[in-house]
Design an enzyme around this catalytic site. Structure first.
Site, PDB file in Angstrom:
ATOM      1  N   PRO A 197       9.657  -2.134 -26.949  1.00 15.63           N
ATOM      2  CA  PRO A 197       9.981  -2.987 -25.798  1.00 15.63           C
ATOM      3  C   PRO A 197      11.345  -3.659 -25.896  1.00 15.63           C
ATOM      4  O   PRO A 197      11.791  -4.032 -26.984  1.00 15.63           O
ATOM      5  CB  PRO A 197       8.863  -4.034 -25.816  1.00 15.63           C
ATOM      6  CG  PRO A 197       8.358  -4.039 -27.216  1.00 15.63           C
ATOM      7  CD  PRO A 197       8.500  -2.624 -27.703  1.00 15.63           C
ATOM      8  N   ASN A 198      11.964  -3.789 -24.750  1.00 16.33           N
ATOM      9  CA  ASN A 198      13.255  -4.474 -24.554  1.00 16.33           C
ATOM     10  C   ASN A 198      14.458  -3.694 -25.071  1.00 16.33           C
ATOM     11  O   ASN A 198      15.600  -4.100 -24.842  1.00 16.33           O
ATOM     12  CB  ASN A 198      13.242  -5.888 -25.185  1.00 16.33           C
ATOM     13  CG  ASN A 198      12.194  -6.773 -24.552  1.00 16.33           C
ATOM     14  OD1 ASN A 198      12.159  -6.905 -23.332  1.00 16.33           O
ATOM     15  ND2 ASN A 198      11.312  -7.360 -25.353  1.00 16.33           N
TER      16      ASN A 198
ATOM     17  N   ARG B  83      21.534  -7.172 -24.139  1.00 13.68           N
ATOM     18  CA  ARG B  83      20.595  -8.071 -24.800  1.00 13.68           C
ATOM     19  C   ARG B  83      21.150  -8.595 -26.121  1.00 13.68           C
ATOM     20  O   ARG B  83      21.418  -7.829 -27.038  1.00 13.68           O
ATOM     21  CB  ARG B  83      19.335  -7.252 -25.084  1.00 13.68           C
ATOM     22  CG  ARG B  83      18.262  -7.994 -25.797  1.00 13.68           C
ATOM     23  CD  ARG B  83      17.160  -7.037 -26.241  1.00 13.68           C
ATOM     24  NE  ARG B  83      16.157  -7.794 -26.943  1.00 13.68           N
ATOM     25  CZ  ARG B  83      15.343  -7.290 -27.841  1.00 13.68           C
ATOM     26  NH1 ARG B  83      15.394  -6.002 -28.146  1.00 13.68           N
ATOM     27  NH2 ARG B  83      14.474  -8.050 -28.438  1.00 13.68           N
TER      28      ARG B  83
ATOM     29  N   TYR C 213      21.988  -7.336 -31.688  1.00 18.65           N
ATOM     30  CA  TYR C 213      21.697  -5.923 -31.457  1.00 18.65           C
ATOM     31  C   TYR C 213      22.917  -5.065 -31.150  1.00 18.65           C
ATOM     32  O   TYR C 213      22.786  -3.858 -30.942  1.00 18.65           O
ATOM     33  CB  TYR C 213      20.652  -5.804 -30.333  1.00 18.65           C
ATOM     34  CG  TYR C 213      19.398  -6.589 -30.637  1.00 18.65           C
ATOM     35  CD1 TYR C 213      18.665  -6.325 -31.799  1.00 18.65           C
ATOM     36  CD2 TYR C 213      18.965  -7.614 -29.802  1.00 18.65           C
ATOM     37  CE1 TYR C 213      17.529  -7.058 -32.109  1.00 18.65           C
ATOM     38  CE2 TYR C 213      17.813  -8.347 -30.102  1.00 18.65           C
ATOM     39  CZ  TYR C 213      17.105  -8.070 -31.259  1.00 18.65           C
ATOM     40  OH  TYR C 213      15.985  -8.793 -31.572  1.00 18.65           O
TER      41      TYR C 213
ATOM     42  N   ASN D 135      11.820   2.588 -33.757  1.00 13.98           N
ATOM     43  CA  ASN D 135      12.100   1.155 -33.747  1.00 13.98           C
ATOM     44  C   ASN D 135      11.001   0.528 -32.880  1.00 13.98           C
ATOM     45  O   ASN D 135      11.094   0.552 -31.654  1.00 13.98           O
ATOM     46  CB  ASN D 135      13.482   0.860 -33.170  1.00 13.98           C
ATOM     47  CG  ASN D 135      13.793  -0.635 -33.215  1.00 13.98           C
ATOM     48  OD1 ASN D 135      12.898  -1.450 -33.465  1.00 13.98           O
ATOM     49  ND2 ASN D 135      15.039  -0.987 -32.969  1.00 13.98           N
TER      50      ASN D 135
ATOM     51  N   ALA E  53       9.548  -5.552 -30.920  1.00 13.46           N
ATOM     52  CA  ALA E  53       8.635  -6.686 -31.151  1.00 13.46           C
ATOM     53  C   ALA E  53       7.260  -6.229 -31.617  1.00 13.46           C
ATOM     54  O   ALA E  53       6.558  -6.971 -32.325  1.00 13.46           O
ATOM     55  CB  ALA E  53       8.516  -7.516 -29.878  1.00 13.46           C
TER      56      ALA E  53
ATOM     57  N   HIS F  28       5.857  -6.427 -35.350  1.00 13.06           N
ATOM     58  CA  HIS F  28       5.235  -7.606 -35.957  1.00 13.06           C
ATOM     59  C   HIS F  28       3.823  -7.860 -35.433  1.00 13.06           C
ATOM     60  O   HIS F  28       3.203  -8.840 -35.822  1.00 13.06           O
ATOM     61  CB  HIS F  28       6.130  -8.829 -35.696  1.00 13.06           C
ATOM     62  CG  HIS F  28       7.600  -8.521 -35.835  1.00 13.06           C
ATOM     63  ND1 HIS F  28       8.155  -8.125 -37.039  1.00 13.06           N
ATOM     64  CD2 HIS F  28       8.619  -8.493 -34.923  1.00 13.06           C
ATOM     65  CE1 HIS F  28       9.454  -7.888 -36.856  1.00 13.06           C
ATOM     66  NE2 HIS F  28       9.755  -8.092 -35.586  1.00 13.06           N
TER      67      HIS F  28
ATOM     68  N   GLU G 116      11.279   3.730 -40.162  1.00 13.20           N
ATOM     69  CA  GLU G 116      11.317   2.526 -39.306  1.00 13.20           C
ATOM     70  C   GLU G 116      12.762   2.025 -39.266  1.00 13.20           C
ATOM     71  O   GLU G 116      13.385   1.845 -40.315  1.00 13.20           O
ATOM     72  CB  GLU G 116      10.395   1.480 -39.943  1.00 13.20           C
ATOM     73  CG  GLU G 116      10.376   0.147 -39.253  1.00 13.20           C
ATOM     74  CD  GLU G 116       9.459  -0.860 -39.993  1.00 13.20           C
ATOM     75  OE1 GLU G 116       8.661  -0.450 -40.877  1.00 13.20           O
ATOM     76  OE2 GLU G 116       9.582  -2.056 -39.683  1.00 13.20           O
TER      77      GLU G 116
ATOM     78  N   HIS H 112      15.514  -0.845 -37.595  1.00 11.87           N
ATOM     79  CA  HIS H 112      15.810  -2.060 -36.830  1.00 11.87           C
ATOM     80  C   HIS H 112      17.317  -2.237 -36.770  1.00 11.87           C
ATOM     81  O   HIS H 112      17.995  -2.090 -37.803  1.00 11.87           O
ATOM     82  CB  HIS H 112      15.183  -3.299 -37.479  1.00 11.87           C
ATOM     83  CG  HIS H 112      13.709  -3.196 -37.587  1.00 11.87           C
ATOM     84  ND1 HIS H 112      12.882  -3.360 -36.494  1.00 11.87           N
ATOM     85  CD2 HIS H 112      12.905  -2.879 -38.630  1.00 11.87           C
ATOM     86  CE1 HIS H 112      11.629  -3.165 -36.878  1.00 11.87           C
ATOM     87  NE2 HIS H 112      11.620  -2.864 -38.155  1.00 11.87           N
ATOM     88  N   LEU H 113      17.805  -2.558 -35.603  1.00 11.61           N
ATOM     89  CA  LEU H 113      19.250  -2.797 -35.455  1.00 11.61           C
ATOM     90  C   LEU H 113      19.667  -4.025 -36.257  1.00 11.61           C
ATOM     91  O   LEU H 113      20.684  -4.022 -36.958  1.00 11.61           O
ATOM     92  CB  LEU H 113      19.575  -3.004 -33.973  1.00 11.61           C
ATOM     93  CG  LEU H 113      19.343  -1.770 -33.107  1.00 11.61           C
ATOM     94  CD1 LEU H 113      18.860  -2.155 -31.722  1.00 11.61           C
ATOM     95  CD2 LEU H 113      20.596  -0.934 -33.030  1.00 11.61           C
ATOM     96  N   SER H 114      18.888  -5.091 -36.137  1.00 15.55           N
ATOM     97  CA  SER H 114      19.215  -6.331 -36.837  1.00 15.55           C
ATOM     98  C   SER H 114      18.535  -6.335 -38.204  1.00 15.55           C
ATOM     99  O   SER H 114      17.613  -5.546 -38.453  1.00 15.55           O
ATOM    100  CB  SER H 114      18.745  -7.536 -36.011  1.00 15.55           C
ATOM    101  OG  SER H 114      17.327  -7.528 -35.889  1.00 15.55           O
TER     102      SER H 114
ATOM    103  N   ARG I 165      16.213 -13.088 -40.418  1.00 15.01           N
ATOM    104  CA  ARG I 165      15.925 -13.793 -39.164  1.00 15.01           C
ATOM    105  C   ARG I 165      14.644 -14.642 -39.309  1.00 15.01           C
ATOM    106  O   ARG I 165      14.264 -14.984 -40.410  1.00 15.01           O
ATOM    107  CB  ARG I 165      15.847 -12.774 -38.018  1.00 15.01           C
ATOM    108  CG  ARG I 165      17.182 -12.018 -37.847  1.00 15.01           C
ATOM    109  CD  ARG I 165      17.146 -11.036 -36.705  1.00 15.01           C
ATOM    110  NE  ARG I 165      16.940 -11.724 -35.436  1.00 15.01           N
ATOM    111  CZ  ARG I 165      16.590 -11.093 -34.299  1.00 15.01           C
ATOM    112  NH1 ARG I 165      16.425  -9.769 -34.305  1.00 15.01           N
ATOM    113  NH2 ARG I 165      16.414 -11.778 -33.184  1.00 15.01           N
TER     114      ARG I 165
ATOM    115  N   ARG J 124       9.499 -12.361 -38.152  1.00 15.31           N
ATOM    116  CA  ARG J 124      10.029 -10.981 -38.145  1.00 15.31           C
ATOM    117  C   ARG J 124       9.979 -10.333 -39.534  1.00 15.31           C
ATOM    118  O   ARG J 124      10.350  -9.177 -39.702  1.00 15.31           O
ATOM    119  CB  ARG J 124      11.477 -10.959 -37.639  1.00 15.31           C
ATOM    120  CG  ARG J 124      11.610 -11.380 -36.190  1.00 15.31           C
ATOM    121  CD  ARG J 124      13.037 -11.224 -35.684  1.00 15.31           C
ATOM    122  NE  ARG J 124      13.273 -12.100 -34.565  1.00 15.31           N
ATOM    123  CZ  ARG J 124      12.963 -11.816 -33.293  1.00 15.31           C
ATOM    124  NH1 ARG J 124      12.447 -10.651 -32.971  1.00 15.31           N
ATOM    125  NH2 ARG J 124      13.192 -12.695 -32.332  1.00 15.31           N
TER     126      ARG J 124
HETATM  127  C1  DQA Z   1      14.282  -5.223 -33.620  1.00 16.47           C
HETATM  128  C2  DQA Z   1      13.859  -6.496 -34.370  1.00 16.47           C
HETATM  129  C3  DQA Z   1      12.577  -7.086 -33.774  1.00 16.47           C
HETATM  130  O1  DQA Z   1      12.205  -8.261 -34.483  1.00 16.47           O
HETATM  131  C4  DQA Z   1      12.807  -7.447 -32.321  1.00 16.47           C
HETATM  132  O2  DQA Z   1      11.617  -7.935 -31.742  1.00 16.47           O
HETATM  133  C5  DQA Z   1      13.390  -6.334 -31.525  1.00 16.47           C
HETATM  134  C6  DQA Z   1      14.392  -5.463 -32.125  1.00 16.47           C
HETATM  135  C7  DQA Z   1      15.651  -4.689 -34.100  1.00 16.47           C
HETATM  136  O3  DQA Z   1      15.970  -3.552 -33.768  1.00 16.47           O
HETATM  137  O4  DQA Z   1      16.393  -5.403 -34.776  1.00 16.47           O
HETATM  138  O5  DQA Z   1      13.103  -6.205 -30.337  1.00 16.47           O
HETATM  139  O6  DQA Z   1      13.305  -4.215 -33.868  1.00 16.47           O
END
Ligand code: DQA
Length: 150
Positions: free
Chosen positions: A12-13, A20, A25, A77, A80, A83, A101, A103-105, A110, A114
Site C-alpha cells: 500500500p501507498n 510521498r 522514500y 516490499n 505498511a 508490520h 524483502e 524497503h526503500l527506507s 525509524r 517499523r
Molecule cells: C516501507 C517502510 C514501511 O514501514 C512503510 O509503511 C512503507 C514503506 C519502505 O519501503 O521503506 O510504506 O516498506
C-alpha cells in the site's frame, strides 16, 4: 521467450512514490522503478511481472496464485503490511517461493513499530534503506539465484 520468471510485489501507498515523503522514500516513481526492473530482467532473459495493491486481500490472492502459476523468485516490499500482515506471511509460506524483502527506507532507523516484520525470518534476505537501488540489488540476486538453480 524465457521460461524463468520473477514477480515484484508492492504494498500500500507505494503507488504514491515520487510524491510521498521523499525524505524517506526518494523521488523515483513506482513506474520508473518497475520499468528499470523490467529492462534489467529482460536483458537476463527473465520475464518480470509487477503488481501493486493497496488492499491486503488482493495481495494475498496474488501470492496464492503462485501455487498454480509458478514463478522462480519474488521481490516484495509489503510496505505498511510488513508490520501487520500475518495473512500475507502465511500466503508466502503456503506457496513456498523464495523471496527478498525490500524497503526503500531504513526501517530500523525509524519508529519502533517499523522494526518488526512478519516477513524477515522466512525471507531469503532483506534490503532496507538503499532507496530504489534496493530493488535493483534484489533483482541482481534473484537473477543469480535463478542461474544457479538451472
Ligand atoms: C516501507 C517502510 C514501511 O514501514 C512503510 O509503511 C512503507 C514503506 C519502505 O519501503 O521503506 O510504506 O516498506
Amino acid at each position: 521467450m524465457s521460461s524463468k520468471s520473477i514477480l515484484v510485489l508492492h504494498g500500500p501507498n507505494l503507488n504514491m512514490l515520487g510524491l510521498r515523503e521523499p525524505e524517506h522514500y526518494g523521488s523515483a516513481t513506482l513506474e520508473s522503478i518497475n520499468q528499470s526492473l523490467t529492462s534489467k530482467a529482460r536483458a537476463a532473459n527473465i520475464a518480470l511481472e509487477t503488481f501493486q495493491s493497496n488492499s491486503e486481500g488482493d495481495l494475498v490472492t496474488k501470492i496464492q496464485s503462485l501455487a498454480t502459476h509458478k514463478v522462480d523468485f519474488v521481490i516484495i516490499n509489503p510496505a505498511a503490511f510488513t508490520h501487520t500482515s500475518v495473512a500475507m506471511r502465511d500466503a508466502l509460506s503456503a506457496v513456498k517461493v523464495p523471496f527478498i524483502e525490500v524497503h526503500l527506507s531504513n526501517v530500523f532507523a525509524r519508529e519502533a513499530f517499523r522494526h518488526h516484520s512478519y516477513f524477515t525470518d522466512i525471507a531469503v534476505g532483506i534490503i532496507s534503506g538503499l532507496g530504489a537501488q534496493g530493488y535493483a540489488l534484489a533483482l541482481d540476486y534473484a537473477i543469480q539465484h535463478i542461474d544457479r538453480s538451472n
